[in-house]
Motif scaffolding. Structure first.
Motif, short mmCIF file in Angstrom:
data_model
loop_
_atom_site.label_atom_id
_atom_site.label_comp_id
_atom_site.label_asym_id
_atom_site.label_seq_id
_atom_site.Cartn_x
_atom_site.Cartn_y
_atom_site.Cartn_z
N VAL A 23 8.15 -67.99 -11.08
CA VAL A 23 6.72 -67.63 -11.16
C VAL A 23 6.50 -66.78 -9.55
CG1 VAL A 23 4.81 -67.10 -11.28
CG2 VAL A 23 5.86 -68.28 -13.14
N ILE A 24 7.15 -64.91 -9.52
CA ILE A 24 6.38 -65.19 -7.58
C ILE A 24 4.93 -63.92 -7.86
CG2 ILE A 24 7.93 -63.56 -6.36
CD1 ILE A 24 10.21 -64.40 -7.65
N ARG A 25 4.89 -64.28 -6.56
CA ARG A 25 3.55 -63.88 -6.01
C ARG A 25 3.94 -62.41 -5.44
NH1 ARG A 25 -1.22 -66.32 -3.08
NH2 ARG A 25 0.34 -67.66 -2.43
N ASN A 26 3.37 -61.69 -5.81
CA ASN A 26 3.73 -59.80 -5.73
C ASN A 26 2.12 -59.84 -4.66
OD1 ASN A 26 6.73 -59.73 -6.30
ND2 ASN A 26 6.32 -59.48 -7.80
N ASP A 27 2.36 -58.54 -3.62
CA ASP A 27 1.22 -58.02 -3.02
C ASP A 27 0.02 -57.46 -4.12
OD1 ASP A 27 2.40 -57.66 -0.69
OD2 ASP A 27 3.32 -56.07 -0.85
N GLN A 28 0.19 -57.20 -4.86
CA GLN A 28 -0.86 -56.81 -6.28
C GLN A 28 -1.08 -57.45 -7.42
OE1 GLN A 28 -2.95 -55.40 -5.17
NE2 GLN A 28 -2.71 -55.25 -3.10
N SER A 29 0.05 -58.32 -7.77
CA SER A 29 0.83 -59.34 -8.85
C SER A 29 1.25 -60.19 -8.87
CB SER A 29 1.62 -58.07 -9.32
OG SER A 29 2.50 -57.40 -9.00
N THR A 30 1.23 -60.35 -9.45
CA THR A 30 2.68 -61.78 -10.10
C THR A 30 3.74 -61.83 -10.81
OG1 THR A 30 0.53 -64.10 -9.27
CG2 THR A 30 2.27 -64.56 -10.55
N ASP A 31 4.63 -62.26 -10.80
CA ASP A 31 5.94 -61.71 -11.71
C ASP A 31 6.13 -63.09 -12.17
OD1 ASP A 31 6.16 -58.99 -11.42
OD2 ASP A 31 7.44 -59.09 -9.61
N ILE A 32 6.41 -62.99 -13.32
CA ILE A 32 6.18 -64.17 -14.12
C ILE A 32 7.95 -64.42 -14.76
CG2 ILE A 32 5.96 -65.36 -15.97
CD1 ILE A 32 3.17 -65.11 -15.92
N GLY A 37 16.32 -63.15 -18.59
CA GLY A 37 16.81 -62.06 -17.07
C GLY A 37 14.88 -61.26 -16.87
N SER A 38 14.20 -61.15 -17.91
CA SER A 38 13.37 -60.63 -18.06
C SER A 38 12.34 -61.40 -17.40
CB SER A 38 12.95 -60.38 -19.51
OG SER A 38 12.25 -61.48 -20.43
N LYS A 39 10.99 -59.89 -16.87
CA LYS A 39 10.81 -60.57 -16.28
C LYS A 39 8.87 -59.76 -16.83
CE LYS A 39 10.33 -57.27 -12.05
NZ LYS A 39 10.21 -57.55 -11.05
#
Length: 123
Positions: A23-32, A37-39
């Motif tokens: 799980v990665i934090r981005n500026d305005q969202s979070t990517d799972i 390979g999908s997110k």
């Protein structure tokens, strides 16, 4: 295990965590990210997502990155021989701070005792 996230339309959505690699934090969202390979991008905060993940299986290696221990393939030094990197089973590579790397190795050994032999073989 499932977690609840907010989708693009601010509606609750349930996700099964078995196939979540990190799980990665981005500026305005979070990517799972998933093992195929999908997110999935969510409007839920990084903290909201990570707090729902099982602490035995997931480890927050940075303030913006949490990885699933099940999907760690190896930990070894990079080409320079100085920096250790985490190699995930899906091919992604993650750099981890030295202080967190020690904690991560300890957590991995508690999660999967066979990982001790793998770590010893790399050094």
């Amino acid at each position: 295990m499932t977690i609840t996230i907010l989708n693009d339309h601010n509606l609750q959505e349930y996700l099964v965590t078995d196939n979540v690699t990190h799980v990665i934090r981005n500026d305005q969202s979070t990517d799972i990210h998933f093992s195929d390979g999908s997110k999935k991008e969510t409007k839920s905060s990084f903290a909201q997502v990570v707090n729902q993940l099982h602490k035995h299986f997931f480890y927050e290696v940075e303030e913006s990155l949490c990885i699933n221990l099940k999907y760690i393939a190896d930990i070894k030094k990079d080409e320079s021989g100085y920096e250790e990197k985490v190699y995930l089973k899906n091919g992604n590579t993650v750099a981890v701070d030295n202080r967190k790397m020690t904690d991560l190795k300890y957590k991995l050994m508690n999660y999967d005792s066979s990982f001790i032999q793998k770590l010893q073989a790399n050094y």
